[in-house]
Design a protein around this motif. Structure first.
Motif, PDB file in Angstrom:
ATOM      1  N   ILE A  11       0.866  -1.177   0.000  1.00  0.00           N
ATOM      2  CA  ILE A  11       0.000   0.000   0.000  1.00  0.00           C
ATOM      3  C   ILE A  11       0.902   1.225   0.000  1.00  0.00           C
ATOM      4  CG2 ILE A  11      -1.733   1.332   1.255  1.00  0.00           C
ATOM      5  CD1 ILE A  11      -2.675  -1.325   2.506  1.00  0.00           C
ATOM      6  N   GLU A  12       0.711   2.073  -1.002  1.00  0.00           N
ATOM      7  CA  GLU A  12       1.518   3.291  -1.123  1.00  0.00           C
ATOM      8  C   GLU A  12       0.663   4.492  -0.745  1.00  0.00           C
ATOM      9  OE1 GLU A  12       2.751   3.073  -5.192  1.00  0.00           O
ATOM     10  OE2 GLU A  12       4.320   1.619  -4.744  1.00  0.00           O
ATOM     11  N   ALA A  13       1.156   5.253   0.227  1.00  0.00           N
ATOM     12  CA  ALA A  13       0.480   6.475   0.671  1.00  0.00           C
ATOM     13  C   ALA A  13       1.456   7.636   0.506  1.00  0.00           C
ATOM     14  CB  ALA A  13       0.042   6.338   2.126  1.00  0.00           C
ATOM     15  N   GLY A  14       1.023   8.810   0.861  1.00  0.00           N
ATOM     16  CA  GLY A  14       1.898   9.974   0.751  1.00  0.00           C
ATOM     17  C   GLY A  14       3.027   9.928   1.767  1.00  0.00           C
ATOM     18  N   PRO A  15       4.083  10.712   1.531  1.00  0.00           N
ATOM     19  CA  PRO A  15       5.199  10.759   2.478  1.00  0.00           C
ATOM     20  C   PRO A  15       4.708  11.188   3.862  1.00  0.00           C
ATOM     21  CG  PRO A  15       5.690  12.039   0.501  1.00  0.00           C
ATOM     22  CD  PRO A  15       4.258  11.629   0.420  1.00  0.00           C
ATOM     23  N   GLY A  16       5.119  10.475   4.872  1.00  0.00           N
ATOM     24  CA  GLY A  16       4.752  10.811   6.244  1.00  0.00           C
ATOM     25  C   GLY A  16       3.383  10.332   6.676  1.00  0.00           C
ATOM     26  N   VAL A  17       2.627   9.692   5.766  1.00  0.00           N
ATOM     27  CA  VAL A  17       1.292   9.194   6.118  1.00  0.00           C
ATOM     28  C   VAL A  17       1.438   7.824   6.792  1.00  0.00           C
ATOM     29  CG1 VAL A  17      -0.947   8.417   5.232  1.00  0.00           C
ATOM     30  CG2 VAL A  17       0.166  10.417   4.240  1.00  0.00           C
ATOM     31  N   GLU A  18       0.866   7.701   7.992  1.00  0.00           N
ATOM     32  CA  GLU A  18       0.887   6.421   8.686  1.00  0.00           C
ATOM     33  C   GLU A  18      -0.182   5.505   8.104  1.00  0.00           C
ATOM     34  OE1 GLU A  18       0.326   7.222  12.838  1.00  0.00           O
ATOM     35  OE2 GLU A  18       2.479   7.415  13.158  1.00  0.00           O
ATOM     36  N   ILE A  19       0.194   4.271   7.847  1.00  0.00           N
ATOM     37  CA  ILE A  19      -0.729   3.247   7.343  1.00  0.00           C
ATOM     38  C   ILE A  19      -0.887   2.224   8.457  1.00  0.00           C
ATOM     39  CG2 ILE A  19      -1.143   1.522   5.558  1.00  0.00           C
ATOM     40  CD1 ILE A  19       1.026   3.084   3.887  1.00  0.00           C
ATOM     41  N   TRP A  20      -2.113   2.075   8.942  1.00  0.00           N
ATOM     42  CA  TRP A  20      -2.424   1.121  10.002  1.00  0.00           C
ATOM     43  C   TRP A  20      -3.210  -0.023   9.390  1.00  0.00           C
ATOM     44  CZ3 TRP A  20      -1.076   1.715  15.203  1.00  0.00           C
ATOM     45  CH2 TRP A  20      -0.472   2.936  15.529  1.00  0.00           C
ATOM     46  N   LEU A  21      -2.744  -1.245   9.585  1.00  0.00           N
ATOM     47  CA  LEU A  21      -3.411  -2.427   9.048  1.00  0.00           C
ATOM     48  C   LEU A  21      -3.839  -3.315  10.202  1.00  0.00           C
ATOM     49  CD1 LEU A  21      -4.021  -3.956   6.330  1.00  0.00           C
ATOM     50  CD2 LEU A  21      -1.926  -5.249   6.797  1.00  0.00           C
ATOM     51  N   GLY A  22      -5.100  -3.749  10.160  1.00  0.00           N
ATOM     52  CA  GLY A  22      -5.620  -4.651  11.179  1.00  0.00           C
ATOM     53  C   GLY A  22      -6.419  -5.754  10.534  1.00  0.00           C
ATOM     54  N   ASP A  23      -6.755  -6.751  11.339  1.00  0.00           N
ATOM     55  CA  ASP A  23      -7.632  -7.789  10.808  1.00  0.00           C
ATOM     56  C   ASP A  23      -9.082  -7.406  11.095  1.00  0.00           C
ATOM     57  OD1 ASP A  23      -8.211  -8.530  13.433  1.00  0.00           O
ATOM     58  OD2 ASP A  23      -6.970 -10.328  13.386  1.00  0.00           O
ATOM     59  N   VAL A  24     -10.027  -8.175  10.612  1.00  0.00           N
ATOM     60  CA  VAL A  24     -11.432  -7.781  10.705  1.00  0.00           C
ATOM     61  C   VAL A  24     -12.041  -7.976  12.092  1.00  0.00           C
ATOM     62  CG1 VAL A  24     -11.956  -8.037   8.266  1.00  0.00           C
ATOM     63  CG2 VAL A  24     -12.240  -9.982   9.798  1.00  0.00           C
ATOM     64  N   VAL A  25     -11.303  -8.596  12.999  1.00  0.00           N
ATOM     65  CA  VAL A  25     -11.822  -8.707  14.364  1.00  0.00           C
ATOM     66  C   VAL A  25     -11.193  -7.679  15.293  1.00  0.00           C
ATOM     67  CG1 VAL A  25     -12.560 -11.107  14.176  1.00  0.00           C
ATOM     68  CG2 VAL A  25     -10.253 -10.586  14.959  1.00  0.00           C
ATOM     69  N   GLY A  26     -10.323  -6.826  14.755  1.00  0.00           N
ATOM     70  CA  GLY A  26      -9.795  -5.720  15.541  1.00  0.00           C
ATOM     71  C   GLY A  26      -8.362  -5.838  16.008  1.00  0.00           C
TER      72      GLY A  26
END
Length: 84
Positions: A11-26
């Motif tokens: 997943i590519e986001a802008g510079p300095g953007v935090e990407i948080w990934l979780g599963d569907v149960v939290g």
């Protein structure tokens, strides 16, 4: 014993953007800044850009490369609530 299949998710986001990934149960899976590059089991995940913002679903069924703009243009989902 069967070997588990893992898929690559980028997943590519802008510079300095935090990407948080979780599963569907939290459960928290991974956090990166700018670009997330992970190998994951197939399944459903949620992603948010910056903690506390809107969450978006990701269904991982093959190697995938997505941008923040592509994800944000798609459907939204409620934040999963972890129950123990």
């Amino acid at each position: 014993m069967m070997k588990a299949d893992y898929y690559r998710l980028v997943i590519e986001a802008g510079p300095g953007v935090e990407i948080w990934l979780g599963d569907v149960v939290g459960y928290f899976v991974q956090r990166e800044t700018g670009t997330l590059d992970a190998r994951l089991l197939p399944g459903r995940y949620t992603v948010e850009f910056g903690l506390g913002n809107q969450t978006y679903p990701i269904s991982l069924t093959q190697d995938s490369r997505l941008t923040q703009a592509e994800i944000e243009a798609g459907p939204r989902c409620p934040r999963p609530k972890l129950s123990l």
